[in-house]
Design a protein around this motif. Structure first.
Motif, short mmCIF file in Angstrom:
data_model
loop_
_atom_site.label_atom_id
_atom_site.label_comp_id
_atom_site.label_asym_id
_atom_site.label_seq_id
_atom_site.Cartn_x
_atom_site.Cartn_y
_atom_site.Cartn_z
N ALA A 181 0.83 -1.21 0.00
CA ALA A 181 0.00 0.00 0.00
C ALA A 181 0.86 1.25 0.00
CB ALA A 181 -0.93 -0.01 1.21
N GLY A 182 1.96 1.24 0.77
CA GLY A 182 2.87 2.37 0.77
C GLY A 182 3.53 2.57 -0.58
N ALA A 183 3.93 1.48 -1.21
CA ALA A 183 4.57 1.57 -2.53
C ALA A 183 3.60 2.12 -3.57
CB ALA A 183 5.09 0.20 -2.95
N ALA A 184 2.34 1.70 -3.50
CA ALA A 184 1.33 2.21 -4.43
C ALA A 184 1.11 3.71 -4.20
CB ALA A 184 0.03 1.45 -4.26
N ALA A 185 1.11 4.14 -2.94
CA ALA A 185 0.92 5.56 -2.63
C ALA A 185 2.10 6.39 -3.14
CB ALA A 185 0.75 5.75 -1.13
N GLN A 186 3.30 5.84 -3.08
CA GLN A 186 4.46 6.55 -3.64
C GLN A 186 4.24 6.84 -5.12
OE1 GLN A 186 8.21 4.52 -2.85
NE2 GLN A 186 7.35 3.69 -0.96
N ARG A 187 3.78 5.84 -5.85
CA ARG A 187 3.57 6.02 -7.29
C ARG A 187 2.46 7.02 -7.56
NH1 ARG A 187 6.05 1.57 -6.09
NH2 ARG A 187 7.31 0.41 -7.62
N ARG A 188 1.37 6.92 -6.83
CA ARG A 188 0.27 7.87 -7.02
C ARG A 188 0.70 9.30 -6.75
NH1 ARG A 188 -5.02 6.31 -3.77
NH2 ARG A 188 -5.82 8.04 -5.04
N SER A 189 1.59 9.50 -5.78
CA SER A 189 1.95 10.85 -5.36
C SER A 189 2.88 11.57 -6.32
CB SER A 189 2.60 10.81 -3.98
OG SER A 189 3.89 10.22 -4.04
N LEU A 190 3.60 10.83 -7.16
CA LEU A 190 4.52 11.47 -8.10
C LEU A 190 3.76 12.47 -8.97
CD1 LEU A 190 6.66 8.37 -9.05
CD2 LEU A 190 7.49 10.42 -7.89
N THR A 191 4.38 13.63 -9.18
CA THR A 191 3.73 14.72 -9.89
C THR A 191 4.48 15.02 -11.17
OG1 THR A 191 2.99 15.67 -7.78
CG2 THR A 191 2.96 17.12 -9.71
N VAL A 192 3.84 14.77 -12.30
CA VAL A 192 4.46 15.01 -13.60
C VAL A 192 4.24 16.48 -13.97
CG1 VAL A 192 4.52 14.37 -16.04
CG2 VAL A 192 4.06 12.63 -14.29
N LEU A 193 5.33 17.22 -14.01
CA LEU A 193 5.25 18.66 -14.29
C LEU A 193 5.35 18.93 -15.79
CD1 LEU A 193 7.51 19.85 -11.34
CD2 LEU A 193 5.02 19.81 -11.44
N THR A 194 6.24 18.24 -16.49
CA THR A 194 6.29 18.24 -17.95
C THR A 194 6.52 16.80 -18.39
OG1 THR A 194 8.69 18.61 -18.11
CG2 THR A 194 7.29 20.57 -17.97
N ASP A 195 5.88 16.38 -19.47
CA ASP A 195 5.95 14.95 -19.81
C ASP A 195 6.82 14.63 -21.01
OD1 ASP A 195 4.21 16.03 -21.63
OD2 ASP A 195 2.50 14.77 -21.11
N GLY A 196 7.00 15.55 -21.96
CA GLY A 196 7.92 15.30 -23.07
C GLY A 196 7.76 13.91 -23.66
N PRO A 197 8.82 13.06 -23.59
CA PRO A 197 8.77 11.74 -24.21
C PRO A 197 8.07 10.67 -23.39
CG PRO A 197 10.89 12.05 -23.19
CD PRO A 197 10.14 13.34 -22.99
#
Length: 581
Positions: free
Chosen positions: A405-421
């Motif tokens: 559950a903690g690992a899944a929350a880490q992934r959800r929390s990542l914030t993509v500011l610019t996505d490019g490729p």
């Protein structure tokens, strides 16, 4: 069996019976919430050289009558449980057998500031509170807090020295990673879920008491400096938004939080007395008790009364505005203000003398001791919850479903500011910096030279200024901009190869050049390398939105008002920015 030892009697009756049996010395001991260390094998510390803590565990429990402790350091689950039981046995052997209440700073994320929290170690690893705010899901926060509760219970922690619900309104302030960001409304929603996850609907034998901090909101620090230190003691409200900073605390009180911690800050330019909040009667009694109706325990932040040696360095007591008072006078002023307990202190003889002299009536001390004893009874510490099972602790802490559950929350929390490729595909040649090559090898061919790479993956941390002493160096403060030499090196890499940059935001970094030239830019708030790469390669979805804005320059930061969230001119990315990926 005395009435206070009879679990069939009402809690109020048990409290009054025990209180009537206590000596002034035993009462005074309850008013201190100090720190303990443990040996690696789970035995109590019975000898000390004074370099970290001046007194041994038996001296604090048997000789000074303390029963509230904050455990320092990172340890194994089984060892913590054994240690907890050993100190409970010490407490049980005292005249009245008052059990120990064990507390902890946060232990479920990636922080490296041992002055405020600990890395997850054996516990399940989640993003920092900022990352939970980036997701913005109260149900996720509830599940997190419920997991914390279950892991804490198994090793004997019954008080969480969190959540921290200050608003992140001054971009330079070092404590933002422990907050829910700059949005008062969101913070109020998340703290309600957090308190419910720790305590349940009411405080009971399956609860962990929540000590919410830092009342009345520690974010508006002048120049972003932290009031752990004399040059950071001033708290200011040039934008007139004092009430906004109270909104999360109103929600915490409505949710039933058991305890509250006032901050160190000394308010300047308000109608409050210009003394630290732990000494401030208008704030503790007038605002917190009378206006907001809080009836729980008020515990000061650590080290308001006495000077201390921390990591071998001398630090003055954080008695801001009352530096001229003696230790006894400071204690009396804090009690007059309405606090119940002194964090990080261990001088009950001062309280005994104040009672003996008549400066503090014993009845006033009784009021605080009642609150403290009542919580011990409600938590079941006098009864079935006094001891824990080391085997159960080893099975519970870091349990597979908690970790997942903690690992899944880490992934959800990542914030993509610019996505490019992004997302990356196939198995490209990867050049990595500050990423474990062994982890990256599961996603592509790792190469040693950026010239031979299809993409680079670069992890960075929010810049900060080095500070002169060791303890302050843990509090990352000062400029948010990358030094020129480091920025040139980073931009050189971005020019050489398309680079996915991930910046760990413990504060709002100033990075306009990096944002412009990175192939893609991601923010994290505590996430593993495989969490980052899963998102970069489209194997997991990032849901994060910035919990504060990212300023364009330090000039804009310096011109902003410390009490006004998201107040910098023309930010590179506004509060709430984030791309779906």
């Amino acid at each position: 069996m005395h009435p206070y030892q009879d679990p069939t009697r009402p809690v109020g009756e048990r409290v009054e019976d025990l209180l009537a049996r206590m000596t002034p010395e035993e009462k005074a001991g309850q008013l201190f919430h100090s720190m303990l260390m443990m040996n690696p094998d789970g035995t109590p510390v019975t000898a000390t050289d004074g370099s970290m803590l001046p007194l041994t565990t038996p001296e604090l429990i048997a000789d000074r009558g303390l029963t509230h402790f904050n455990l320092l350091g990172t340890h194994g689950a089984r060892e913590m449980a054994r240690w907890h039981n050993a100190i409970q046995e010490m407490a049980a052997s005292t005249r009245l057998g008052i059990p120990v209440s064990l507390s902890t700073d946060p232990r479920h994320a990636f922080t490296d500031n041992v002055g405020t929290s600990f890395g997850s170690g054996a516990f399940s690893a989640w993003p920092e509170a900022l990352g939970l705010a980036a997701v913005g899901d109260p149900e996720l926060v509830f599940r997190f807090a419920d997991t914390v509760r279950r892991e804490y219970l198994s090793v004997g922690f019954r008080t969480a020295l969190h959540p921290q619900i200050d608003l992140a309104s001054e971009p330079r302030w070092s404590r933002q990673s422990g907050t829910f960001g700059s949005d008062a409304k969101l913070t109020a929603e998340l703290v309600e879920a957090y308190v419910r996850g720790l305590q349940g609907d009411r405080l009971g034998t399956e609860s962990v008491a929540a000590m919410v901090k830092h009342f009345p909101g520690g974010g508006p620090q002048k120049d972003g400096e932290d009031p752990h230190f004399p040059h950071g003691k001033e708290q200011v409200y040039p934008g007139g938004l004092r009430e906004l900073h109270l909104e999360p605390f109103k929600a915490a009180i409505a949710a039933g939080c058991s305890q509250m911690m006032p901050y160190y800050g000394q308010p300047v330019g308000t109608d409050w007395e210009e003394v630290g909040f732990g000494f401030n009667k208008g704030v503790v009694t007038g605002l917190l008790r009378e206006e907001l109706g809080f009836t729980g325990v008020v515990c000061t932040d650590w080290g308001l009364l006495t000077d201390a040696v921390i990591f071998g360095e001398a630090h003055e007591a954080r008695a801001w505005g009352v530096e001229h008072l003696s230790v006894a006078e400071r204690a009396a002023k804090a009690l007059d203000a309405g606090v119940d307990q002194f964090g990080g202190e261990q001088c009950p003889e001062v309280i005994v003398e104040l009672m003996a002299s008549g400066r503090i009536p014993e009845a006033r001390v009784d009021d605080s001791v009642r609150r403290l004893l009542r919580e011990k009874f409600l938590l079941g510490l006098f009864d079935e919850r006094r001891y824990v099972d080391p085997d159960e602790a080893a099975e519970t802490v870091g349990r597979a479903d908690f970790t997942a559950a903690g690992a899944a929350a880490q992934r959800r929390s990542l914030t993509v500011l610019t996505d490019g490729p992004l997302p990356l595909t196939g198995r490209p040649r990867l050049y990595v910096e500050n990423v474990d090559p062994a982890v990256a090898a599961a996603y592509g061919e790792v190469v040693a030279d950026p010239a031979g790479a299809d993409f680079a993956v670069l992890r960075l941390r929010t810049p900060y200024e080095e500070r002169p002493n060791l303890f302050e160096s843990l509090f990352h403060s000062g400029s948010l901009a990358f030094p020129a030499e480091e920025l040139d090196r980073i931009l050189g890499l971005l020019a050489a190869v398309p680079t996915v940059v991930c910046v760990n935001l413990e504060r709002p970094a100033v990075l306009p050049e990096i944002a412009e030239r990175a192939a893609a830019l991601i923010a994290d708030y505590g996430a593993s390398d495989d969490a980052l790469l899963d998102v970069a390669f489209g194997r997991a979805s990032a849901e994060g939105r910035l919990p504060f804005e990212l300023p364009r320059s330090m000039t804009a930061v310096e011109a902003s008002r410390p009490d006004v969230p998201n107040d910098t001119a023309d930010p590179v990315f506004p509060h709430g920015h984030g791309l779906a990926l």
